[in-house]
Design an enzyme around this catalytic site. Structure first.
Site, PDB file in Angstrom:
ATOM      1  NE  ARG A 112      -3.851  -4.010   1.918  1.00  0.00           N
ATOM      2  CZ  ARG A 112      -3.734  -4.246   3.184  1.00  0.00           C
ATOM      3  NH1 ARG A 112      -4.438  -6.018   3.477  1.00  0.00           N
ATOM      4  NH2 ARG A 112      -1.715  -5.084   3.773  1.00  0.00           N
ATOM      5  NE  ARG A 158       7.071  -1.551  11.475  1.00  0.00           N
ATOM      6  CZ  ARG A 158       6.904  -1.862  10.489  1.00  0.00           C
ATOM      7  NH1 ARG A 158       6.146  -2.914   9.875  1.00  0.00           N
ATOM      8  NH2 ARG A 158       6.031   0.372   9.939  1.00  0.00           N
ATOM      9  CG  ASP A 168      -2.265  -0.625   4.107  1.00  0.00           C
ATOM     10  OD1 ASP A 168      -1.158  -0.252   3.206  1.00  0.00           O
ATOM     11  OD2 ASP A 168      -1.146  -0.858   4.638  1.00  0.00           O
ATOM     12  NE  ARG A 182      -3.986  -1.178  -2.553  1.00  0.00           N
ATOM     13  CZ  ARG A 182      -2.302  -1.616  -1.531  1.00  0.00           C
ATOM     14  NH1 ARG A 182      -3.026  -0.580  -0.505  1.00  0.00           N
ATOM     15  NH2 ARG A 182      -2.807  -2.512  -1.166  1.00  0.00           N
ATOM     16  CD  GLN A 216       6.241   0.221   3.461  1.00  0.00           C
ATOM     17  OE1 GLN A 216       6.547   1.165   2.053  1.00  0.00           O
ATOM     18  NE2 GLN A 216       5.559  -0.376   3.286  1.00  0.00           N
TER      19      GLN A 216
HETATM   20  C1  S3P Z   1       3.662  -0.207   6.089  1.00  0.00           C
HETATM   21  C2  S3P Z   1       3.491   0.879   5.997  1.00  0.00           C
HETATM   22  C3  S3P Z   1       2.293   1.306   4.934  1.00  0.00           C
HETATM   23  C4  S3P Z   1       1.020   0.481   4.804  1.00  0.00           C
HETATM   24  C5  S3P Z   1       2.335  -0.814   4.558  1.00  0.00           C
HETATM   25  C6  S3P Z   1       2.591  -1.761   5.454  1.00  0.00           C
HETATM   26  C7  S3P Z   1       4.543  -1.076   7.494  1.00  0.00           C
HETATM   27  O1  S3P Z   1       3.271   2.169   3.891  1.00  0.00           O
HETATM   28  O2  S3P Z   1       0.382   1.018   3.464  1.00  0.00           O
HETATM   29  O3  S3P Z   1       1.294  -1.797   3.576  1.00  0.00           O
HETATM   30  O4  S3P Z   1       4.407  -2.239   7.202  1.00  0.00           O
HETATM   31  O5  S3P Z   1       4.928   0.248   7.656  1.00  0.00           O
HETATM   32  P1  S3P Z   1       3.328   3.595   3.971  1.00  0.00           P
HETATM   33  O6  S3P Z   1       5.048   3.526   4.946  1.00  0.00           O
HETATM   34  O7  S3P Z   1       3.943   4.053   2.320  1.00  0.00           O
HETATM   35  O8  S3P Z   1       2.123   3.949   4.477  1.00  0.00           O
END
Ligand code: S3P
Length: 748
Positions: free
Chosen positions: A701, A340, A629, A660, A483
């Site tokens: 991971r 970001r 995660d 996973r 995300q």
């Molecule tokens: C993340 C959101 C998560 C996470 C990923 C990073 C982010 O994914 O698993 O490693 O930086 O916004 P999801 O939005 O698919 O849960």
């Protein structure tokens, strides 16, 4: 015609006839001879003195000065290697065409393949099936038979450009020969070969010759070379190459070289202007992009790769059982915040300075994508990055599709930003990313008026059409995903009106926090986040804390290994990320937080973890998005706990870098643990971890989780394909060794 497999000490062929005993031809002859891979090596050269010299040097068994002395003797076990300057190939083919049996394999080593194919067509009418065009990428500025080196091709690449009618047996034989001298053999089309080599080899030679000629003849100072140092030497080494050979190559690959030269001349003219007008932004842009590309290439060079997509160097981890973890470590910067920081810094007005940036492949993919869209980014240098923001509307159309590697965060967040641009764009990634669902971002973006195309099944690549007018939406997310939330909010920056996103459960809120840090107003009301398009971002300073997701591996390691006492410093403890702490505590882990403070809008703390016996629990569903995660590592904790651990409500784990749930269940079962996957979770019965080989499915991971599992295993664990650990945790191995984990990296 039987071809023996390489590696045996049995001869692969009968006779090898090398026409032209320079560096390339002489080295193949000497290499096969030294390895006893052919019964006889014969050189064909123009001058009797060279023939004598070649035999005396042991490069060939015998040498002749006329190809007719040998051509008609050759039979179905023999190979002719034509290794003369490119434009001389035609006359060689003419000399042998009538005399050589169709069963004899003919191959060549010329640097341009199109002209060789044309030559064969001129001589034979069509390229004969016995002819296998090839090009060993192993040249140097040295030339002549004295430069022949039997080990020249070890770990070098050889490109073969077979045609449709090339005979499979002849192809197999040429492949085996090159492999026999240690080369890696690749296949390409003739056109692709000439285009790629035109740019990466022929263009630099043209420039090096021209530069030295300019210095030697056109700059009027006779002492000029006396003051030339390392830079000159490094840049111009190849201007010592064989002039006839390069004369031929330039003519033979004229079109591709001219295209590459024109592009270069254009860029050089622009650089000249940049220097003349003292345009620092432009100069820094060119130099930082070039440095990154060159540094990247240096890494590839170590692996002797020609282009990235052709090979990735895979590694495994081998872990010895037992031990404990102790000391104090700082794990690298938070991945989510690093992504970001680049995105918002690029879109801000002014220069944003970042510290603690994660120099892992995922965040670097984001950084590269913005460089590809014209943003000048200095660094990273020990976690420091300086981003020269271009404003919300200052990105430029990338010249090629953006490649985001393994990074789901990059592709999903950037799809929101790219939907609001004036230009078209495309994003693609690696094998694991190509399987991940993108409909979850494409759907809301389409509702906003974006034009987004996915591949079959809603997978990458993503093609986004620019120039659309986006309108704000009120989006209720069907899944808890930061995300998706971030993607919609970032598109909202470009939309007319107020974009509102409602999440079913709290997910990481770094986008909202960081937008606020860049002076963009985001309203939060429980599960709702909203912003209004049309504002602007103002550059700021960002300090990225250590990534709690990376720290997790060490929190679990210390919790499961008796005798452990480990402190993790400066860890981000954003409330939307601390599920792992809550869950470990529920399991009985001994975790203490100290030195709690807020840095750049994000809470951080030092976390001390001491070994404590763990117990199995039912993981509260409200913790799932807060620890999304961290589950692979938590499953290892569950395997070491007394009793049963049950996870539900975590179906999202099935669409991460791997499935996973399945990947961890499979690995744990191999190690002797009772782990039963369910559609939305897993049931793990604590027990004794054994020994074995586990698959990671390219998932960083999964790899790190099984690495720490070894602390409680009864025997060694081999983690197959840990390559992708570099996406999120480039110092994992170093820190593992430092804290007391017995880990060895081996080539897989
Ligand atoms: C993340 C959101 C998560 C996470 C990923 C990073 C982010 O994914 O698993 O490693 O930086 O916004 P999801 O939005 O698919 O849960």
């Amino acid at each position: 015609m039987a071809v023996k497999e390489p590696g045996t000490q049995e001869p692969l062929i009968g006779r090898l006839v090398v026409i032209g005993l320079g560096l390339i031809g002489g080295s193949l002859a000497a290499g096969l001879k030294a390895r006893h891979l052919c019964r006889e090596t014969v050189g064909v050269v123009r001058r009797a003195a060279t023939a004598e010299q070649a035999v005396a040097l042991g490069v060939v068994d015998r040498a002749v000065t006329d190809v007719s002395d040998i051509a008609s003797e050759l039979g179905p076990d023999d190979v002719i290697f034509i290794s003369v300057p490119t434009l001389a190939v035609e006359s060689v083919l003419r000399a042998i065409a009538a005399q050589v049996d169709p069963a004899v394999t003919i191959t060549d080593g010329a640097s341009v393949k199109g002209s060789v194919i044309d030559a064969a067509r001129t001589v034979y009418g069509d390229v004969p099936p016995q002819f296998v065009p090839g090009h060993p990428i192993a040249g140097s500025e040295k030339s002549g038979v004295t430069a022949a080196n039997p080990d020249l091709y070890e770990k070098h690449r050889v490109i073969l450009t077979p045609l449709e009618n090339t005979d499979a047996e002849h192809l197999k034989r040429v492949t085996a020969l090159w492999q026999g001298v240690g080369a890696e053999v690749l296949s390409m089309s003739v056109a692709e070969h000439d285009e790629v080599l035109g740019a990466t080899s022929h263009l630099p030679h043209a420039i090096a010759y021209s530069l030295v000629d300019t210095l030697a003849h056109d700059i009027g100072n006779p002492n000029i070379f006396r003051y030339a140092a390392g830079g000159f030497r490094d840049f111009t080494r190849i201007a010592s190459s064989d002039p006839v050979m390069w004369h031929d190559i330039m003519r033979a690959n004229k079109d591709a070289v001219i295209t590459a030269l024109d592009l270069f001349i254009d860029n050089l003219t622009r650089l000249r202007r940049g220097i003349e007008t003292e345009d620092s932004e432009y100069l820094l842009g060119v130099f930082t992009r070039a440095k990154t590309a060159r540094d990247h290439f240096t890494k590839l060079l170590a692996k002797r790769a020609l282009v990235e997509s052709m090979s990735t160097h895979k590694i495994d981890y081998l872990l010895q059982p037992g031990g404990s973890v102790t000391g104090s470590i700082r794990v690298p910067g938070d991945k989510s915040m690093s992504h970001r920081s680049i995105m918002l810094g690029s879109l801000a007005e002014g220069v944003t300075e970042v510290e603690g940036f994660l120099e892992g492949e995922d965040a670097l993919a984001t950084l590269q994508a913005f460089r590809d869209m014209g943003v000048v980014i200095e660094g990273p240098d020990s976690g420091r990055v300086k981003i020269h923001g271009v404003g919300l509307h200052g990105l430029k159309a990338p010249k090629k599709p953006l490649y985001v590697g393994n990074s789901g965060t990059t592709i999903r967040l950037m799809s929101g930003l790219l939907a609001g641009q004036a230009f078209d764009s495309e994003m693609s990634g690696d094998e694991s990313l190509a399987k991940r669902p993108m409909g979850r971002v494409a759907d809301p973006l389409r509702a906003m008026g974006a034009v987004v195309e996915t591949a079959e099944g809603g997978r990458p690549p993503l093609k986004i059409k620019g120039g659309q007018t986006l309108k704000a939406i009120d989006y209720v997310m069907p899944m808890a995903s930061a995300q998706v939330k971030s993607c919609v909010l970032l598109a909202g920056l470009y939309a007319q009106g107020t974009t509102r996103v409602t999440e079913p459960a709290p997910t990481r809120d770094h986008t909202e926090r960081m937008l606020t840090g860049f002076g963009y107003s985001v309203k939060k009301d429980g599960p709702v986040a909203e912003l209004t398009g049309g504002g602007k971002l103002t550059a700021t300073k960002i300090e990225v804390p250590a990534d709690i997701s990376s720290a997790t591996f060490y929190m679990v390691a210390a919790s499961i290994a008796p005798g452990s006492d480990l402190t993790l410093t400066h860890v981000g403890i954003n409330p939307t990320r601390i599920g792992v702490i809550n869950i470990l505590k529920l399991m009985g882990a001994d975790l203490t937080l100290s030195n709690e403070r807020v840095v750049g809008g994000e809470p951080v703390a030092d976390i001390r973890v001491r070994y404590a016996p763990l117990k199995g629990i039912d993981i509260p569903e409200d913790q799932v998005p807060l620890a999304i995660d961290e589950f692979p590592a938590l499953f290892v904790a569950a395997a070491c706990a007394e009793g049963k651990t049950v996870l539900t409500g975590a179906e999202e784990l099935r669409v991460k870098e791997s499935d996973r749930i399945q990947a961890m269940a499979d690995g744990l079962q191999i190690l002797g643990i009772d782990a039963e996957p369910t559609p939305d979770g897993i049931v793990i019965q604590g027990g004794q971890l054994g020994s074995g080989e586990v698959e990671t499915h390219h998932d960083h991971r999964i790899a790190m989780s099984f690495a720490i599992a070894a602390l409680r295993a009864s025997g060694p664990i081999r983690v197959k394909d840990a390559t992708n650990v570099a996406t999120s945790f480039p110092t994992f191995v170093e820190l593992a060794k430092q804290t007391g984990i017995s880990l060895e990296v081996i080539d897989s």
